[in-house]
Design a protein around this motif. Structure first.
Motif, PDB file in Angstrom:
ATOM      1  N   ARG A  92      -4.487  -0.134  -0.781  1.00  0.00           N
ATOM      2  CA  ARG A  92      -4.365   0.812   0.327  1.00  0.00           C
ATOM      3  C   ARG A  92      -5.546   0.687   1.275  1.00  0.00           C
ATOM      4  N   ASP A  93      -5.486   1.370   2.399  1.00  0.00           N
ATOM      5  CA  ASP A  93      -6.491   1.238   3.448  1.00  0.00           C
ATOM      6  C   ASP A  93      -7.845   1.792   3.001  1.00  0.00           C
ATOM      7  N   ARG A  94      -8.851   1.501   3.798  1.00  0.00           N
ATOM      8  CA  ARG A  94     -10.197   2.009   3.519  1.00  0.00           C
ATOM      9  C   ARG A  94     -10.152   3.529   3.352  1.00  0.00           C
ATOM     10  N   LEU A  95     -10.806   4.024   2.326  1.00  0.00           N
ATOM     11  CA  LEU A  95     -10.656   5.413   1.907  1.00  0.00           C
ATOM     12  C   LEU A  95     -11.635   6.348   2.613  1.00  0.00           C
ATOM     13  N   ILE A 106      -7.973  -4.501   7.606  1.00  0.00           N
ATOM     14  CA  ILE A 106      -9.266  -4.693   6.943  1.00  0.00           C
ATOM     15  C   ILE A 106      -9.095  -5.118   5.492  1.00  0.00           C
ATOM     16  N   ILE A 107      -8.053  -4.613   4.852  1.00  0.00           N
ATOM     17  CA  ILE A 107      -7.787  -4.959   3.455  1.00  0.00           C
ATOM     18  C   ILE A 107      -7.377  -6.429   3.343  1.00  0.00           C
ATOM     19  N   SER A 160       0.860  -1.187   0.000  1.00  0.00           N
ATOM     20  CA  SER A 160       0.000   0.000   0.000  1.00  0.00           C
ATOM     21  C   SER A 160       0.896   1.236   0.000  1.00  0.00           C
ATOM     22  N   PRO A 161       0.484   2.339  -0.634  1.00  0.00           N
ATOM     23  CA  PRO A 161       1.332   3.527  -0.696  1.00  0.00           C
ATOM     24  C   PRO A 161       1.225   4.440   0.517  1.00  0.00           C
TER      25      PRO A 161
END
Length: 244
Positions: free
Chosen positions: A123-126, A197-198, A79-80
């Motif tokens: 990446r994580d939840r947006l 979560i991802i 993830s960035p």
């Protein structure tokens, strides 16, 4: 013989070994455990690893090197966000680190080590929480020069919305797209460094045809800096989705 319990072989070319890693403890984890409202603080923008998180990364690095796993990995996808890139470089980057966990795990050369690639899809939840907004790509490149940012969607973070939290259904759909992309990669042994979560959604996608008891155990919550490995099989030629 009970054939329903048999393990059926698949060609190795249709399999991948995936190592899922959650980032080390980050500052938003620390503050969020004290007060969930703290996750809305702009001071936690693109949260960095905590001192404990740095120690966790150092420990996992030692475990990965001792196990010989590093010699098998062909690609690291991260993830960035800052905390995941710190973890990816800290565990799978090339330089050894002294004990104590005080390193920043950022600008470390990865020459002759697995390629590390930043990918927006994992990446994580947006949305809403500043800790889940990423830095500009040029800043990330300056901080992590050994990471490949060619897959990024643009200089600025156009995905994060200050007013709307990404629905879990959209997170799940994003993970389906991510896994479809992963199958296009030629590498067979891949690390994914992402967020709790991802990673759970990835395993939900992969475990669709598992026994419920297996799926429940497989998709349990990830600890910080936990590494969990699975073998996945592409069953698309048999009319089924890719799965474990």
């Amino acid at each position: 013989m009970n054939t329903t319990a048999a393990q059926f072989p698949y060609p190795w070319q249709r399999c991948k070994i995936i190592h899922l890693v959650r980032h080390g403890q980050a500052m938003h984890n620390v503050e969020g455990d004290k007060n969930r409202e703290a996750l809305l603080s702009p001071h936690l923008f693109d949260a960095e690893l905590s001192p404990l998180g740095l120690q966790q990364v150092g420990k996992l690095r030692k475990d990965v090197h001792a196990s010989g796993l590093l010699d098998k990995i062909e690609l690291v996808v991260t993830s960035p966000l800052y905390r995941t890139m710190q973890t990816a470089i800290g565990v799978f980057g090339s330089e050894s680190h002294a004990d104590g966990g005080n390193e920043d795990f950022s600008a470390i050369s990865a020459t002759n080590y697995p390629q590390i690639m930043a990918v927006e899809l994992c990446r994580d939840r947006l949305g809403v929480r500043p800790c889940d907004m990423r830095r500009r790509v040029s800043e990330c490149q300056a901080l992590f020069p050994s990471i490949d940012f060619s897959m990024m969607d643009g200089e600025d973070d156009s995905l994060w919305n200050p007013d709307v939290r990404e629905p879990e259904e959209e997170v799940a759909a994003r993970m389906v797209l991510f896994m479809k992309w992963l199958w296009t990669r030629p590498e067979q042994e891949i690390v994914i460094v992402s967020h709790g979560i991802i990673l759970q959604h990835i395993l939900n996608v992969l475990g669709n045809d598992c026994h419920p008891a297996v799926r429940s155990a497989l998709c349990k919550r990830f600890d910080n800096c936990e590494l969990r490995s699975v073998v996945i099989v592409d069953k698309s030629l048999m009319g089924a989705d890719s799965t474990l």
